[in-house]
Design a protein around this motif. Sequence first.
Motif, mmCIF file in Angstrom:
data_model
loop_
_atom_site.group_PDB
_atom_site.id
_atom_site.type_symbol
_atom_site.label_atom_id
_atom_site.label_comp_id
_atom_site.label_asym_id
_atom_site.label_seq_id
_atom_site.Cartn_x
_atom_site.Cartn_y
_atom_site.Cartn_z
ATOM 1 N N UNK A 217 0.848 -1.163 0.000
ATOM 2 C CA UNK A 217 0.000 0.000 0.000
ATOM 3 C C UNK A 217 0.897 1.230 0.000
ATOM 4 N N UNK A 218 0.559 2.212 -0.810
ATOM 5 C CA UNK A 218 1.332 3.436 -0.930
ATOM 6 C C UNK A 218 0.368 4.598 -1.107
ATOM 7 N N UNK A 219 0.623 5.703 -0.397
ATOM 8 C CA UNK A 219 -0.197 6.898 -0.527
ATOM 9 C C UNK A 219 0.603 7.980 -1.236
ATOM 10 N N UNK A 220 0.090 8.397 -2.386
ATOM 11 C CA UNK A 220 0.736 9.415 -3.202
ATOM 12 C C UNK A 220 0.608 10.778 -2.528
ATOM 13 N N UNK A 221 1.654 11.590 -2.587
ATOM 14 C CA UNK A 221 1.710 12.967 -2.078
ATOM 15 C C UNK A 221 1.693 13.079 -0.559
ATOM 16 N N UNK A 222 1.916 12.003 0.175
ATOM 17 C CA UNK A 222 1.886 12.092 1.631
ATOM 18 C C UNK A 222 3.037 12.958 2.149
ATOM 19 N N UNK A 223 4.182 12.899 1.480
ATOM 20 C CA UNK A 223 5.327 13.719 1.911
ATOM 21 C C UNK A 223 5.121 15.195 1.606
ATOM 22 N N UNK A 224 4.273 15.501 0.633
ATOM 23 C CA UNK A 224 4.005 16.893 0.321
ATOM 24 C C UNK A 224 2.968 17.496 1.265
ATOM 25 N N UNK A 225 2.181 16.673 1.923
ATOM 26 C CA UNK A 225 1.166 17.164 2.855
ATOM 27 C C UNK A 225 1.761 17.685 4.146
ATOM 28 N N UNK A 226 2.782 17.014 4.649
ATOM 29 C CA UNK A 226 3.454 17.411 5.885
ATOM 30 C C UNK A 226 4.952 17.360 5.671
ATOM 31 N N UNK A 227 5.664 18.301 6.215
ATOM 32 C CA UNK A 227 7.116 18.353 6.128
ATOM 33 C C UNK A 227 7.699 18.312 7.530
ATOM 34 N N UNK A 228 8.951 17.897 7.615
ATOM 35 C CA UNK A 228 9.634 17.783 8.894
ATOM 36 C C UNK A 228 10.995 18.454 8.802
ATOM 37 N N UNK B 284 -3.267 18.861 -0.080
ATOM 38 C CA UNK B 284 -2.879 18.190 -1.318
ATOM 39 C C UNK B 284 -3.782 16.997 -1.570
ATOM 40 N N UNK B 285 -3.842 16.588 -2.806
ATOM 41 C CA UNK B 285 -4.641 15.423 -3.192
ATOM 42 C C UNK B 285 -3.878 14.159 -2.803
ATOM 43 N N UNK B 286 -4.478 13.341 -1.947
ATOM 44 C CA UNK B 286 -3.876 12.085 -1.534
ATOM 45 C C UNK B 286 -4.615 10.935 -2.204
ATOM 46 N N UNK B 287 -3.843 10.024 -2.785
ATOM 47 C CA UNK B 287 -4.430 8.831 -3.399
ATOM 48 C C UNK B 287 -3.682 7.629 -2.852
ATOM 49 N N UNK B 288 -4.415 6.614 -2.452
ATOM 50 C CA UNK B 288 -3.797 5.399 -1.935
ATOM 51 C C UNK B 288 -3.904 4.298 -2.972
ATOM 52 N N UNK B 289 -2.779 3.650 -3.233
ATOM 53 C CA UNK B 289 -2.704 2.575 -4.215
ATOM 54 C C UNK B 289 -2.372 1.272 -3.496
ATOM 55 N N UNK B 290 -3.095 0.237 -3.844
ATOM 56 C CA UNK B 290 -2.824 -1.097 -3.313
ATOM 57 C C UNK B 290 -2.137 -1.917 -4.384
ATOM 58 N N UNK B 291 -1.036 -2.537 -4.012
ATOM 59 C CA UNK B 291 -0.290 -3.362 -4.956
ATOM 60 C C UNK B 291 -0.869 -4.762 -5.032
ATOM 61 N N UNK B 292 -0.289 -5.551 -5.901
ATOM 62 C CA UNK B 292 -0.696 -6.944 -6.022
ATOM 63 C C UNK B 292 -0.298 -7.698 -4.753
ATOM 64 N N UNK B 293 -1.099 -8.679 -4.353
ATOM 65 C CA UNK B 293 -0.733 -9.449 -3.154
ATOM 66 C C UNK B 293 0.556 -10.232 -3.374
ATOM 67 N N UNK B 294 1.303 -10.382 -2.297
ATOM 68 C CA UNK B 294 2.520 -11.180 -2.343
ATOM 69 C C UNK B 294 2.142 -12.570 -1.856
ATOM 70 N N UNK B 295 2.231 -13.582 -2.729
ATOM 71 C CA UNK B 295 1.770 -14.919 -2.338
ATOM 72 C C UNK B 295 2.620 -15.508 -1.210
ATOM 73 N N UNK B 296 1.963 -16.255 -0.354
ATOM 74 C CA UNK B 296 2.644 -16.900 0.763
ATOM 75 C C UNK B 296 3.332 -18.172 0.285
ATOM 76 N N UNK B 297 4.574 -18.331 0.693
ATOM 77 C CA UNK B 297 5.338 -19.534 0.384
ATOM 78 C C UNK B 297 6.082 -19.925 1.658
ATOM 79 N N UNK C 21 9.779 -4.995 0.037
ATOM 80 C CA UNK C 21 10.484 -3.745 -0.259
ATOM 81 C C UNK C 21 10.457 -3.446 -1.752
ATOM 82 N N UNK C 22 10.703 -4.461 -2.571
ATOM 83 C CA UNK C 22 10.695 -4.270 -4.029
ATOM 84 C C UNK C 22 9.302 -3.929 -4.551
ATOM 85 N N UNK C 23 8.271 -4.569 -3.997
ATOM 86 C CA UNK C 23 6.893 -4.287 -4.425
ATOM 87 C C UNK C 23 6.496 -2.856 -4.066
ATOM 88 N N UNK C 24 6.870 -2.419 -2.869
ATOM 89 C CA UNK C 24 6.553 -1.052 -2.447
ATOM 90 C C UNK C 24 7.309 -0.039 -3.294
#
Length: 97
Positions: free
Chosen positions: A1-12, A39-52, A65-68
């Motif tokens: 899961x990743x939320x676009x523009x989250x870093x632009x909404x708040x700064x540190x 800012x416009x925030x959009x959340x994207x869900x990636x493909x599931x990572x199959x359990x092995x 890490x690679x999927x994110x």
Amino acid sequence: MFTQNIREGFRSLGGTRLFKWLYEKFRYPFAPMYGGFPVKLRTYLGDPIPYDPKVTAEELAEKTKNALQALIDKHQRIPGNIMSALLERFHKKQKVN
């Protein structure tokens, strides 16, 4: 899961020597934040990572890490820009299925 523009909404301001020194001295994370920009925030869900069951924890962490990172590369403009993120809020964009 990743939320676009989250870093632009708040700064540190946590990347300076002063705040690092304060953390080392008091063991409290001093990192003043500013923002709350509309800012416009959009959340994207990636493909599931199959359990092995044969996969180790380190390998699963690397897959995650690679999927994110793939989601970030696909959906986030780098380097981020507060002004362009604000403009996205008001610009009508066609939805992509």
